[in-house]
Scaffold this active site. Structure first.
Site, short mmCIF file in Angstrom:
data_model
loop_
_atom_site.label_atom_id
_atom_site.label_comp_id
_atom_site.label_asym_id
_atom_site.label_seq_id
_atom_site.Cartn_x
_atom_site.Cartn_y
_atom_site.Cartn_z
N ASP A 56 -6.78 -4.74 0.25
CA ASP A 56 -8.08 -4.25 0.73
C ASP A 56 -8.90 -3.89 -0.50
OD1 ASP A 56 -7.55 -4.10 3.69
OD2 ASP A 56 -5.89 -2.92 2.93
N GLN A 80 -12.44 4.22 11.84
CA GLN A 80 -12.66 3.06 10.98
C GLN A 80 -12.55 1.74 11.75
OE1 GLN A 80 -9.13 4.12 8.41
NE2 GLN A 80 -8.91 1.92 8.27
N GLU A 138 7.00 -4.42 3.72
CA GLU A 138 7.42 -4.33 2.30
C GLU A 138 6.27 -4.02 1.35
OE1 GLU A 138 10.29 -7.49 0.96
OE2 GLU A 138 10.05 -8.01 3.07
N MET A 146 -1.55 3.41 7.83
CA MET A 146 -1.75 3.51 9.28
C MET A 146 -0.46 3.09 9.99
SD MET A 146 -5.73 2.71 9.99
CE MET A 146 -5.66 0.95 9.95
N LEU A 206 4.86 -0.14 9.04
CA LEU A 206 5.09 -0.35 7.60
C LEU A 206 5.85 -1.64 7.31
CD1 LEU A 206 6.06 3.33 6.72
CD2 LEU A 206 3.81 2.24 6.59
N GLN A 213 -11.96 -1.69 -0.21
CA GLN A 213 -11.55 -0.31 0.09
C GLN A 213 -11.14 0.43 -1.19
OE1 GLN A 213 -9.04 1.05 3.58
NE2 GLN A 213 -7.41 0.89 2.08
N GLU A 268 -4.14 -3.50 -3.33
CA GLU A 268 -5.32 -4.31 -3.69
C GLU A 268 -5.68 -5.33 -2.61
OE1 GLU A 268 -4.48 -5.93 -7.58
OE2 GLU A 268 -5.88 -4.48 -8.46
N HIS A 279 3.82 -1.90 1.91
CA HIS A 279 3.71 -0.43 1.86
C HIS A 279 4.85 0.15 1.01
CE1 HIS A 279 1.70 -1.06 5.93
NE2 HIS A 279 0.80 -0.37 5.27
O1 PAF Z 1 -5.57 0.89 4.29
C1 PAF Z 1 -5.30 1.59 5.27
O2 PAF Z 1 -4.20 1.50 5.85
C2 PAF Z 1 -6.33 2.59 5.80
O3 PAF Z 1 -7.62 2.09 5.65
C3 PAF Z 1 -6.20 3.98 5.16
C4 PAF Z 1 -6.46 3.95 3.68
C5 PAF Z 1 -4.80 4.53 5.43
C6 PAF Z 1 -7.22 4.94 5.79
O4 PAF Z 1 -7.03 5.06 7.17
#
Ligand code: PAF
Length: 278
Positions: free
Chosen positions: A146, A57, A31, A26, A29, A149, A144, A33
């Site tokens: 999340d 979400q 480190e 999302m 960004l 998720q 990990e 990511h």
């Molecule tokens: O983890 C995230 O940044 C978001 O939940 C994702 C996986 C990009 C979905 O919008």
């Protein structure tokens, strides 16, 4: 680096590639990511990153508005990281007015974040499946941090026969121990100081396991005590769970187990976790 603003252009490009490793984000960004981008490079010849702040979400529309956005900075980080293509679509493209299809992963989405953020995982699963259809990846990398998720996406991919391997990226932490998150920039200096209790508690719990502790309640109390040293923290949950089904467990066994934590500070809500048994 190619930048695609329209899903159809991205998909046309993707269909011409041999093998794509994909990192959905999302934006804003950090480190953490970029460590997922590194993992993607080790998996496939082409690396694609998406930047899309997905409205469906967010339980709280104010949280959606306040979500940090820094697209130019994100582009330059991704270019330096050797990313081949970036998808940054508009909301109207991802959710066309006629769209009627939603993805719901039932049991795994019910507890923990699902309780505190109703509808959150429906939004996540739906957008991730849409992104998979557009980007056509062979591999997709999810951090990990999340953890719930990641499990939900793994389940969705298995249930819907998506020909995609989900790769887990380890939690990336600041040198202070705080798990990296785009939301961390919203912490005040005092909240940041107090939030270090989360990782301190998790590390101490792991140490206790190494010293023979098996009772979940004892491990959870170690984490609680560290977090509650900060007066601003409001704990949503601390739970030792089975990695597979995310159900709470009262005693550690040989089964893979995670300790999950969610804490609300006045400016931001943080989640973190650690493996207790691998
Ligand atoms: O983890 C995230 O940044 C978001 O939940 C994702 C996986 C990009 C979905 O919008």
């Amino acid at each position: 680096m190619e930048i695609f603003h329209h899903s159809c252009d991205m998909q046309a490009w993707a269909l011409r590639q041999d093998s794509i490793a994909f990192v959905p984000t999302m934006g804003a960004l950090h480190e953490g990511h970029l460590s997922l981008v590194d993992a993607a490079h080790s998996k496939a010849g082409k690396v694609v990153v998406s930047i899309f702040v997905n409205p469906t979400q967010f339980t709280d529309p104010k949280d959606f508005e306040k979500y940090p956005r820094n697209i130019q900075d994100d582009f330059s980080k991704l270019k330096s990281a050797g990313v081949d293509a970036v998808l940054c679509p508009q909301v109207e493209d991802m959710y066309r007015t006629a769209s009627q299809t939603w993805v719901e992963v039932s049991n795994l989405a019910q507890r923990w974040e699902g309780t505190f953020r109703p509808g959150h995982f429906r939004g996540v699963a739906t957008v991730v499946l849409k992104l998979f259809q557009i980007v056509q990846p062979r591999f997709a990398i999810f951090g990990e941090k999340d953890f719930q998720q990641v499990r939900i996406i793994e389940q969705m991919v298995a249930d819907l026969f998506c020909p995609i391997e989900i790769v887990r990226g380890e939690i990336f932490r600041e040198s202070s121990g705080l798990a990296m998150s785009s939301r961390n920039i919203r912490l005040t200096a005092e909240e940041h100081r107090q939030a270090l209790g989360i990782s301190r508690g998790l590390f101490q719990a792991v140490k206790a396991v190494q010293q023979g502790e098996r009772k979940s309640i004892q491990l959870e109390n170690i984490v609680r005590a560290e977090i509650e040293k900060g007066s601003l923290a409001k704990i949503d949950y601390i739970a030792s769970v089975c990695e597979k089904n995310l159900e709470p467990i009262s005693r550690l066994s040989d089964e893979a187990t995670r300790l999950l934590v969610a804490v609300q500070y006045p400016s931001v809500r943080l989640i973190d976790n650690i493996a207790l048994v691998i």
